[in-house]
Enzyme design. Structure first.
Site, PDB file in Angstrom:
ATOM      1  N   ASP A 127       0.807  -1.221   0.000  1.00  0.00           N
ATOM      2  CA  ASP A 127       0.000   0.000   0.000  1.00  0.00           C
ATOM      3  C   ASP A 127       0.841   1.273   0.000  1.00  0.00           C
ATOM      4  O   ASP A 127       0.363   2.336   0.400  1.00  0.00           O
ATOM      5  CB  ASP A 127      -0.939   0.016   1.207  1.00  0.00           C
ATOM      6  CG  ASP A 127      -2.211  -0.770   0.939  1.00  0.00           C
ATOM      7  OD1 ASP A 127      -2.655  -0.799  -0.224  1.00  0.00           O
ATOM      8  OD2 ASP A 127      -2.754  -1.357   1.890  1.00  0.00           O
ATOM      9  N   ASP A 189      -7.633  -3.600  -4.353  1.00  0.00           N
ATOM     10  CA  ASP A 189      -7.149  -2.309  -3.873  1.00  0.00           C
ATOM     11  C   ASP A 189      -5.812  -1.928  -4.512  1.00  0.00           C
ATOM     12  O   ASP A 189      -5.491  -0.744  -4.648  1.00  0.00           O
ATOM     13  CB  ASP A 189      -6.960  -2.331  -2.354  1.00  0.00           C
ATOM     14  CG  ASP A 189      -8.067  -3.033  -1.588  1.00  0.00           C
ATOM     15  OD1 ASP A 189      -8.563  -4.059  -2.075  1.00  0.00           O
ATOM     16  OD2 ASP A 189      -8.408  -2.582  -0.486  1.00  0.00           O
TER      17      ASP A 189
END
Length: 417
Positions: A127, A189
């Site tokens: 991320d 994501d």
């Protein structure tokens, strides 16, 4: 002969009247959509709420806002290692962009600098795009500080170490591989983290970063979606053959359900991939994943946390998914060549923002966040019907994009980064 001429003239006249009526109606609808959404007051509202948060943040320790649980009034804070760490400094940069007030630039720099250690560890987290590009990325875009650029480039190289060339995607949750017994997993994501790689490849980084981002997007496009273009949350791959093992969920209702935020990541991610590559296949796919989402929305255009939760209409909503989607649709509308379709996407985005800006969704006096009614990890029972920092980030981003659409005629050439 005369009768035939009169009939022909009548048909032409009737068609002309219909055409004029449709044109006026279309302009009226668009004007109504634009006039009903007042962007500057909502940006000012965000600034007012953010000022309250600034005044309450601890002086040391964990000091990056993440969420305010339902029924509570105080932020829960995290440190720079949390995947949500980049959203607060990103919000501050957006407020600086939207208000031109130097105090937001000062605050944004302060909290951005706290994330600098992220670039010092190789393969730290999948991320890094959320964490580094929202903070240092927005900071560099607005200030051109060379120190920010170096952090972005190092972070892109770190993210690239998680790429598995056999599979063709970036590994998600590296620390959880053994715990979850997933040889190589990729979550939807991760589409958002590709923007970090695209940017780095065009601003001093290796061309290899661009190739990784494209390959990840292509592999995800081919393996992460069902025939109806709804997304799996997680796809597990065989590290030996590189082939897909199965599509499952971790945060959605079921393996075969449409988790709202996951679908919004797909809309946003493939729109961004088209912007960065010009690949028409990504543009077409962005529309397909957007259409299935839009076709199943409730009347207020804010999705339930999962479109297939059997407790609907009593299931919690997810305003964060609406914010992500609204921002994505505004950009998508600038790329679609069909004017009717482009207007449709823009109109839907504006209608979403109108609902989000209402007393039903803005936090106002309830707490210091921008918005209420987001859902984080429903199966784990966390952040349900809460205020969540990434909802606020994408809400403000969407407002700024909408403002640019109003004032920049050549928005087709506008890039958000």
């Amino acid at each position: 002969m005369k009768d035939n001429c009169l009939k022909t003239r009548f048909k032409i006249t009737r068609l002309a009247v219909v055409f004029i009526f449709v044109a006026i109606l279309s302009v009226g609808f668009e004007a109504d959509a634009q006039s009903s959404l007042k962007v500057p007051p909502n940006i000012n509202y965000c600034a007012t709420q953010a000022q309250k948060t600034l005044g309450a943040i601890p002086a040391s320790g964990n000091n990056l806002p993440r969420n305010i649980d339902n029924g509570k009034t105080d932020w829960r804070y995290v440190n720079y290692k949390d995947w949500c760490s980049g959203f607060w400094p990103g919000i501050l940069w957006y407020l600086y962009e939207g208000t031109h007030d130097q105090k937001w630039k000062t605050a944004a720099n302060k909290f951005t600098q706290e994330l600098k250690p992220l670039s010092e560890y190789s393969g730290f987290d999948h991320d890094l795009g959320f964490m580094v590009f929202n903070s240092f990325g927005n900071g560099y875009r607005l200030t051109k500080d060379p120190g920010y650029k170096q952090v972005i480039l190092r972070s892109a190289d770190s993210l690239a170490t998680l790429f598995n060339p056999k599979v063709g995607t970036i590994l998600s949750w590296p620390a959880m591989v053994k715990k979850m017994n997933w040889p190589h997993n990729t979550i939807i994501d991760n589409m958002i983290n590709l923007e970090l790689l695209f940017w780095a490849s065009k601003n001093g980084g290796s061309r290899h970063l661009y190739d990784i981002a494209v390959k990840h997007a292509e592999t995800t496009m081919h393996n992460h979606f069902r025939p109806d273009y709804t997304s799996y949350h997680v796809v597990v791959y065989d590290t030996v053959t590189g082939k897909k093992i199965q599509g499952i969920t971790h945060q959605g209702y079921a393996d075969n359900s449409m988790w709202a935020r996951g679908q919004s990541w797909a809309i946003y991610g493939f729109t961004m991939c088209y912007r960065e590559t010009g690949n028409a296949e990504f543009l077409d796919f962005a529309q397909k994943v957007a259409d299935v989402y839009l076709n199943r929305l409730p009347a207020d255009l804010i999705p339930y946390w999962d479109f297939d939760d059997p407790t609907i209409p009593n299931a919690p909503k997810d305003a964060s998914a609406a914010c992500i989607t609204a921002s994505a649709l505004l950009e998508l509308s600038t790329f679609v060549k069909d004017k009717t379709r482009a207007w449709f996407y823009r109109h839907k985005a504006e209608a979403m923002l109108q609902t989000l800006s209402s007393s039903s969704y803005q936090s106002r006096g309830t707490n210091d966040a921008f918005l209420l009614h987001s859902t984080g990890h429903h199966p784990a029972g966390t952040e349900i019907d809460a205020s969540i920092i990434y909802a606020d980030y994408y809400y403000l981003e969407a407002l700024l994009r909408r403002e640019k659409l109003q004032h920049i005629k050549a928005y087709h050439h506008y890039k958000s980064r």
